[in-house]
Design an enzyme around this catalytic site. Structure first.
Site, mmCIF file in Angstrom:
data_model
loop_
_atom_site.group_PDB
_atom_site.id
_atom_site.type_symbol
_atom_site.label_atom_id
_atom_site.label_comp_id
_atom_site.label_asym_id
_atom_site.label_seq_id
_atom_site.Cartn_x
_atom_site.Cartn_y
_atom_site.Cartn_z
ATOM 1 N N LYS A 130 25.309 -70.801 -3.209
ATOM 2 C CA LYS A 130 24.650 -69.352 -3.099
ATOM 3 C C LYS A 130 25.278 -68.736 -1.967
ATOM 4 O O LYS A 130 24.513 -67.731 -1.470
ATOM 5 C CB LYS A 130 23.343 -69.397 -2.799
ATOM 6 C CG LYS A 130 22.365 -70.113 -3.919
ATOM 7 C CD LYS A 130 20.926 -70.137 -3.675
ATOM 8 C CE LYS A 130 20.379 -71.211 -2.469
ATOM 9 N NZ LYS A 130 19.137 -71.114 -2.427
ATOM 10 N N ASP A 139 12.948 -74.645 -1.169
ATOM 11 C CA ASP A 139 11.927 -73.684 -1.713
ATOM 12 C C ASP A 139 11.227 -73.974 -3.030
ATOM 13 O O ASP A 139 10.154 -73.664 -3.021
ATOM 14 C CB ASP A 139 12.463 -72.445 -1.812
ATOM 15 C CG ASP A 139 13.891 -72.409 -2.479
ATOM 16 O OD1 ASP A 139 14.369 -73.511 -3.039
ATOM 17 O OD2 ASP A 139 14.394 -71.193 -2.949
#
Ligand code: ADP
Ligand code: MG
Length: 471
Positions: free
Chosen positions: A175, A211
């Site tokens: 990412k 997450d």
């Protein structure tokens, strides 16, 4: 208008319409590869199941693409957790520091977003952790919680191999992050070292998680049926509660509850070629120009970091072929990264047949005179790309639901792509229904701010079930 003029005009209009329809048909043909049949999606489900089992199996884990990391989170919250907790949330668009005050079924939260400059995202690891420690110290001073050490949950949303609740080695950056000297290292240790270098704050790291686990925990706090956490934001990932007997990798104790949350890291599904049967030239272009070529191929077909770019590549290609914007189109369409994923959401929020948002987006891109036909075609392309993303994300959820085989499971979902795209939820629900085994039911629940609240909850559960001994 004379009779003759009227006839000419009507012939001209009919000719235009015919060209329009022919173009539309050609666009549909060019986009056919983005529309996946149920048969293809079932194949995605089956192949993912194979990869998950390879990840869970000790003998095959080393080469497995879907790593299925055990998280060491085994207890879900029961709503009775209480106290003040700090949380760090790193791993996406924003970096945040949070202070969470938990009481029985209530919580209060203060948070602050800090920027992570590109130079820090791509610089040395010590620079990144010094930056994190500095933001944490600033926040703790501002909120006057710098007197006695508070328990902290660290949401670090990158693939990590965990060796305990407070020990996580980074497997690989994803990412857009690529800091040197962090891969293979324990990120909690790097954080603690950076804090020690400063010497002005004290914390007690109780848990490191990603997450997906945070999202699952935040939802499970309110809803005991919650057994899957799913992220559809900058990246895509999912975790689920697995029985210990299925986790050959598990090296912890076998006390009750005989379960552990597995962080699948399914964004890497396809990295061994298993998804070639549905990948397109657009997916290959995205991958070639990314920071991590050959990696996270499933993620690159779906998540917020890439979906706008997939759409842009299709729009640019069809414009070059003369099928859109009379072959001209806005110049920004030919510049990588200039078509944001949020544009797809905006364009698809127009009512059918209206193009207000679509025109706004095209104007933002520098194109003022889009015809209705262009707008309809642009929308068609956005829908094809986002529907594909929603359907393969649905295939992943269906795979987990079928694997778990529990009668009813709530799936906690977080991430801006899911939250803001106007049809993502509905598209997913419809497709999951078609792909799950008979007798199973599910619901998708938006889990707000899992990566902040969830971090505090994992830390709180660790404190509840045994404090420091739980680490
Ligand atoms: P993160 O995953 O980094 O924690 P988010 O959940 O906010 O953060 O997801 C950020 C991603 O969501 C970005 O890649 C962005 O392109 C995408 N995004 C932001 N707004 C929208 C929107 N309105 N519609 C679809 N995607 C969006
Ligand atoms: Mg997030």
């Amino acid at each position: 208008m004379t009779g003759k003029c009227r006839i000419w005009r009507s012939m001209f209009m009919r000719w235009l319409c015919r060209i329009g329809r022919a173009k539309q048909r050609l666009i549909e043909e060019r986009c056919a590869e983005l529309i996946l049949s149920d048969e293809q999606l079932r194949e995605v489900c089956q192949r993912l199941l194979v990869e998950i089992n390879r990840g869970l199996n000790k003998d095959t884990n080393k080469e497995a693409t879907v790593k299925c990391f055990p998280t060491y989170v085994r207890e879900l919250p029961n709503g009775e957790e209480c106290g003040k907790f700090l949380a760090l949330d790193l791993g996406g668009t924003n970096f945040r520091v949070l202070l969470i005050d938990l009481g029985p079924h209530v919580f209060h939260m203060e948070s602050k977003i800090f920027a992570v400059p590109q130079s820090v995202m791509l610089g040395p690891g010590t620079g990144l952790f010094d930056h994190i420690a500095e933001c944490l110290a600033t926040f703790m001073h501002e909120n006057q919680v710098d007197v006695s050490p508070l328990p902290l949950g660290f949401t670090f949303s990158f693939p990590c191999s965990q060796e305990g609740l407070t020990k996580a080695r980074l497997a690989t950056w994803t990412k857009g992050f690529k800091c040197s000297g962090v891969e293979g290292e324990d990120v909690v240790k790097l954080l603690q070292e950076a804090i020690a270098r400063r010497g002005d704050i004290k914390i007690d790291v109780m848990a490191v998680l990603n997450d997906t686990t945070g999202t699952l925990m935040a939802c499970a706090w309110k809803n005991p049926a919650c057994r899957i956490g799913l992220i559809l934001g900058t990246g895509i990932n999912a975790c689920y509660v697995e029985r210990l007997e299925n986790v050959q990798l598990w090296d912890g104790d076998h006390d009750d509850p005989k379960q552990v949350v597995i962080n699948t890291e399914l964004g890497a599904f396809g990295d061994n070629g298993t998804l070639e049967f549905i990948r397109t030239e657009y997916d290959r272009t995205i991958d070639q120009h990314s920071l991590n070529p050959g990696r996270q191929l499933f993620e690159k077909m779906i998540s917020g970091m890439y979906m706008g770019e997939v759409t842009r590549l299709v729009l640019a290609q069809l414009t070059r072929e003369g099928l859109l914007f009379d072959g001209m189109g806005p110049e920004t369409l030919f510049e990588p990264g200039q078509f944001f994923t949020k544009y797809v959401s905006e364009i698809e929020s127009d009512k059918k047949g209206e193009y207000t948002c679509c025109r706004q987006v095209l104007e933002e891109l520098g194109y003022d005179d889009a015809s209705d036909e262009d707008c309809a075609n642009v929308r068609f392309i956005c829908e094809a790309v986002s529907r594909r993303a929603a359907h393969i994300a649905a295939a992943a959820v269906a795979c987990l639901l079928n694997k778990m085989g529990q009668k009813h499971v709530t799936v906690a979902v977080d991430g801006s792509l899911y939250r803001f795209h106007p049809h993502f939820h509905d598209l997913m629900v419809e497709k999951i229904r078609q792909l799950i085994n008979p007798g199973l039911t599910f619901d998708l629940m938006l889990s707000e701010d899992g990566s902040g609240r969830g971090a505090a909850l994992v830390a709180a559960v660790a404190v509840r079930i045994g404090g420091l001994a739980a680490r």
